[in-house]
Write an enzyme that holds these catalytic residues in place. Structure first.
Site, PDB file in Angstrom:
ATOM      1  N   HIS A 267       0.679  -0.924   0.038  1.00 28.11           N
ATOM      2  CA  HIS A 267      -0.010  -0.072   0.051  1.00 28.11           C
ATOM      3  C   HIS A 267       0.850   1.287  -0.183  1.00 28.11           C
ATOM      4  CE1 HIS A 267      -2.870   3.093   1.833  1.00 28.11           C
ATOM      5  NE2 HIS A 267      -3.760   2.032   1.593  1.00 28.11           N
TER       6      HIS A 267
ATOM      7  N   ASP B 197       3.158  -4.426   7.907  1.00 26.83           N
ATOM      8  CA  ASP B 197       2.120  -3.550   7.982  1.00 26.83           C
ATOM      9  C   ASP B 197       0.720  -4.511   8.152  1.00 26.83           C
ATOM     10  OD1 ASP B 197      -0.397  -2.588   6.839  1.00 26.83           O
ATOM     11  OD2 ASP B 197       0.471  -1.548   5.083  1.00 26.83           O
TER      12      ASP B 197
ATOM     13  N   GLN C 121      -4.305  -5.278   7.224  1.00 27.29           N
ATOM     14  CA  GLN C 121      -5.232  -6.349   6.426  1.00 27.29           C
ATOM     15  C   GLN C 121      -5.210  -7.434   7.219  1.00 27.29           C
ATOM     16  OE1 GLN C 121      -7.688  -5.434   4.560  1.00 27.29           O
ATOM     17  NE2 GLN C 121      -6.965  -3.551   3.529  1.00 27.29           N
TER      18      GLN C 121
ATOM     19  N   LYS D 287     -10.282  -0.578  10.170  1.00 26.67           N
ATOM     20  CA  LYS D 287     -10.595  -1.708   9.461  1.00 26.67           C
ATOM     21  C   LYS D 287     -11.015  -2.946  10.469  1.00 26.67           C
ATOM     22  CE  LYS D 287      -7.160  -0.173   6.114  1.00 26.67           C
ATOM     23  NZ  LYS D 287      -7.885   0.246   4.924  1.00 26.67           N
TER      24      LYS D 287
ATOM     25  N   CYS E 237      -4.829   2.543  -3.735  1.00 20.27           N
ATOM     26  CA  CYS E 237      -3.514   2.901  -2.954  1.00 20.27           C
ATOM     27  C   CYS E 237      -2.331   1.956  -3.365  1.00 20.27           C
ATOM     28  CB  CYS E 237      -3.546   3.143  -1.417  1.00 20.27           C
ATOM     29  SG  CYS E 237      -4.810   4.458  -1.324  1.00 20.27           S
TER      30      CYS E 237
END
Ligand code: PLP
Length: 415
Positions: free
Chosen positions: A130, A207, A210, A233, A373
């Protein structure tokens, strides 16, 4: 505190009733919300928790010697403890509240990067990142004269691990990668990557924007050094996220932002800084949102992260079965199901993703269209944009059916 609901046996239909927003019609059709990878919906108890803070004990934290401030401080710090436990952190002091994943990564790139990255050093990323895990490193590289390297992907959107071995050298200071791709759905072998990175002396930033919402994540098991994620999220509020870091690494880092709350002593010429985590939480934080993130963690725990993962995996299998028979539909990402999450980006031959999304919207189905993104990744996929349907704990198989039927409508309209 608001009443809590628990789900000992997973029942997506009952669970949906906890999300008021899902009970509505869009364009005359029941809402099928398939854009949780962008931002998830919030259960009643999280909304109530946020409202409860503002209605009953809104006050600044860590300062006031009065009842409301003490209550707010207690709830804020208790939320930090819940988040720490949720991701398997050794201590709440390893959790820094940030606005989101983006701010968490910028914190590391600035504070850790500024102190540790020199000209000629290498920063290893992947092409599936991202923008929020690319741009902060580009900015750091431009400031310091460091260089960026990228691990590539194969035809199925999996990382090419030979690239990792080829690019990891003693000059590599950090490997920053996504745990799960927000486009391809690929779940990366982060533990293996961390082992190899550590063997070369590099740190690892994950990261987890997700992954934390969708699977049980334990920082000790993953062997990461930093982990970044966003509340919005994972059924929590916007404006709140977290950075986890190993305590010894955080303690050695200079501050990122300067201001109130992050200091020990301020003189006219210089200041000394507070201990971790306050050192990295300058200014008034998002207090109610942090407290509501703690409530979110309780909610996710009451459903169970393993249960959520399995429910989404079943939805993924079901949705792929329904989508793979749509003529002209190309699904990006791994076709080995255990290597991916329930985020499905696809191209429909001859139809622009924006048109796909607009027709689906007319059917009450919310999906995302664009580059998500991840422009470098889309360049590699050789498409300017994709349509993305992403499933979460409140989605049901009927919504995958409606997606497939909606795509047939798109095909007919644009044939
Ligand atoms: N990383 C990944 C993999 C994401 O999917 C996202 C958001 O879509 C981000 C980072 C950025 O998250 P935020 O906008 O909450 O900072």
């Amino acid at each position: 505190m608001p009443a809590t609901a628990t789900f000992p046996i997973f029942d997506a239909l009952s669970l949906r009733r906890e999300f008021p927003i899902l009970n509505q019609q869009i364009n005359g059709k029941p809402l099928a919300f398939l854009d949780s990878a962008a931002s998830s919906q919030k259960p009643r108890r999280v909304i109530d928790c946020l409202e409860d803070y503002y209605r009953r004990y809104n006050a600044n934290v860590h300062r006031g010697i009065y009842k409301l401030s003490e209550e707010a401080t207690f709830a804020y710090e208790r939320a930090r403890g819940k988040v720490a436990k949720f991701i398997g952190a050794a201590s709440p002091r390893e959790v820094i509240f940030t606005r989101n994943t983006t701010e968490a990564i910028n914190l590391v790139a600035n504070a850790w990067g500024g102190a540790n990255i020199r000209a000629g050093d290498r920063i290893l990323l992947t092409v599936m990142e991202h923008h929020s895990n690319i741009v902060p490193w580009q900015m750091l590289a431009q400031r310091t004269g460091a260089k960026l390297d990228y691990i590539g992907i194969d035809g199925q959107g999996r990382l090419v691990l030979d690239d990792l071995d080829r690019l990891l050298t003693e000059r590599t200071k950090i490997v920053a990668l996504t745990h799960q791709s927000n486009v391809l759905g690929t779940i990366n072998p982060v533990r293996l990557i961390a082992e190899r990175a550590h063997a070369c002396g590099a740190l690892v930033l994950l990261d987890a924007a997700q992954s934390v919402p969708h699977m049980a994540v334990n920082v000790a098991e993953l062997d990461a050094d930093f982990l970044a994620f966003s509340g919005h999220k994972m059924c929590g509020p916007t404006g709140i996220g977290a950075l986890w870091g190993r305590r010894n690494i955080l303690e050695a880092m200079p501050p990122f932002l300067g201001g109130g709350s992050m200091i020990n002593l301020v003189e006219l010429e210089q200041s000394t800084y507070a201990d971790v985590p306050s050192r990295f939480e300058a200014g008034t934080p998002a207090i109610g949102e942090a407290i509501a993130l703690g409530e979110t963690v309780d909610f996710l725990n009451s459903v169970g992260m393993e249960t959520i993962y399995h429910h989404e995996h079943e939805l993924l299998c079901y949705a792929l079965d329904r989508l793979l028979v749509v003529p002209g539909l190309i699904i990006h990402g791994p076709n080995t199901l255990e290597e991916r999450g329930a985020t499905i980006a696809f191209s429909l031959e001859g139809v622009h993703p924006h048109d796909v999304a607009a027709v689906l919207d007319s059917e009450g189905i919310a999906v995302r269209a664009g580059h998500h993104c991840a422009q470098p990744l889309h360049r590699i996929l050789d498409v300017p944009a994709t349509t993305r349907a992403s499933f979460y704990l409140y989605n049901i198989p009927e919504e995958a059916d409606r997606l497939a039927v909606g795509l047939e409508k798109v095909r007919k309209l644009f044939a």
